[in-house]
Every structure is written in structure tokens, then in C-alpha cells.
Scaffold this motif. Structure first.
Motif, PDB file in Angstrom:
ATOM      1  N   HIS A  73       0.798  -1.703  -0.116  1.00 37.23           N
ATOM      2  CA  HIS A  73       0.344  -0.071   0.159  1.00 37.23           C
ATOM      3  C   HIS A  73       1.001   0.912   0.113  1.00 37.23           C
ATOM      4  N   VAL A  81      -4.226   3.430  -0.903  1.00 37.01           N
ATOM      5  CA  VAL A  81      -4.411   2.768  -1.814  1.00 37.01           C
ATOM      6  C   VAL A  81      -3.539   1.424  -1.508  1.00 37.01           C
ATOM      7  N   THR A  83      -1.800  -1.779  -3.213  1.00 38.13           N
ATOM      8  CA  THR A  83      -1.814  -3.384  -4.795  1.00 38.13           C
ATOM      9  C   THR A  83      -1.989  -4.328  -4.505  1.00 38.13           C
ATOM     10  N   GLU A 123      -8.155  -0.386 -10.385  1.00 42.19           N
ATOM     11  CA  GLU A 123      -7.867  -0.711 -11.174  1.00 42.19           C
ATOM     12  C   GLU A 123      -7.137  -1.804 -11.636  1.00 42.19           C
ATOM     13  N   THR A 138      -3.741  -5.038  -9.631  1.00 40.44           N
ATOM     14  CA  THR A 138      -4.917  -4.115  -8.874  1.00 40.44           C
ATOM     15  C   THR A 138      -4.486  -3.439  -8.209  1.00 40.44           C
ATOM     16  N   ARG A 139      -5.648  -1.639  -7.883  1.00 44.86           N
ATOM     17  CA  ARG A 139      -5.644  -1.297  -6.863  1.00 44.86           C
ATOM     18  C   ARG A 139      -7.173  -1.216  -6.747  1.00 44.86           C
ATOM     19  N   TRP A 141      -8.394   1.779  -3.839  1.00 47.50           N
ATOM     20  CA  TRP A 141      -8.886   3.413  -3.463  1.00 47.50           C
ATOM     21  C   TRP A 141      -9.040   3.187  -2.250  1.00 47.50           C
TER      22      TRP A 141
END
Length: 142
Positions: A73, A81, A83, A123, A138-139, A141
Motif C-alpha cells: 500500500h 491505495v 496494490t 484498477e 490490481t489496485r 483506493w
């Protein structure tokens, strides 16, 4: 008197070598714990946990020898975020467009894994090379 505390922030980044369902569950717990500690909503925590489960299950089912789930993160101003990266050295995906289509499965499942993960996360990026493996980034938020 009840004292409410924010859970301690788990140590990140973390990499979980995924070879079986136990490893998938471990990665899911680590990601969900991180999201909780960062103050993500319950809905976002569930979305993250489901996406990690899908990515991990793909590693178990499709990547010969498994793969690795990375969880990290960072803060971007007032937002956090998380990840998640799934990577393997498996056979690769022949047709990414088809693999991202709802209902398509090479393993006899429902065909919702990658397309579902793409919808769950904010994402989603995927790259695959035949004979070399696949990498999904991938993310999510806050």
C-alpha cells in the motif's frame, strides 16, 4: 468502559507464495487485515478479499507450480491505495480478451474470476506471454 482501537498496520509489502488453498486464504487474510487497518470500508474490504481469492485460485489452478501474490500500500495525499500483484511463470494465457469475458473458463468453472476481479478493483492490468507466465496488477483506493 470500552476502548476502541485501530488494528496495527500489518508489515508490508508482503509476498505470499501460492501453491494451495491454504496459501490463498493466508493472502486473503493479510490483504483484508491491511485494508481494515487503513480504514477501508467493510464493502471495500470484502471486494479486496474476493479479488485476492480469485487471483490466488487462478494461481493454484492454472499456473503450473503456483505463483506469488504481492500485497502493498501507499498513501497518495489523503487517500490510501492497496496494490495486489499476482504473478506466475505458468503457461500464459492464449487469448486475454477471451479470458476476460464473463462465462469463459478453461477449468470448468463459472468463468467469473478475471472479469469479476476487474470489476471488484478500481484498477486492473494484465499481461501474459505464452510459455513465460502471467502478471495481474490490481489496485483498490480508499
Amino acid at each position: 468502559m470500552t476502548v476502541l482501537r485501530t488494528p496495527p498496520l500489518p508489515a508490508v509489502p508482503v509476498a505470499v507464495r501460492v501453491q494451495d488453498d491454504y496459501d490463498v486464504a493466508l493472502a486473503r487474510r493479510l490483504a483484508a487485515g491491511l485494508a481494515q487497518a487503513l480504514g477501508f470500508s467493510r464493502t471495500k474490504i470484502y471486494r479486496l478479499a474476493t479479488a485476492v481469492s480469485e487471483l490466488g485460485t487462478n494461481l493454484v489452478m492454472h499456473a503450473q507450480g503456483g505463483g506469488t501474490l504481492h500485497v502493498d500500500h501507499h498513501e497518495d495525499g489523503a487517500r490510501s491505495v492497496i496494490t495486489v500483484i499476482a504473478e506466475d511463470e505458468g503457461p500464459g494465457i492464449v487469448d486475454l480478451g477471451l479470458a476476460l469475458r464473463d462465462g469463459y473458463s478453461t477449468a470448468g468453472g463459472l468463468g467469473g474470476g478475471l472479469p469479476g476481479c476487474r470489476r471488484l478493483m478500481d484498477e486492473f492490468e494484465i499481461a501474459s506471454e505464452i510459455g513465460k507466465g502471467t502478471r495481474v496488477v490490481t489496485r483498490l483506493w480508499r
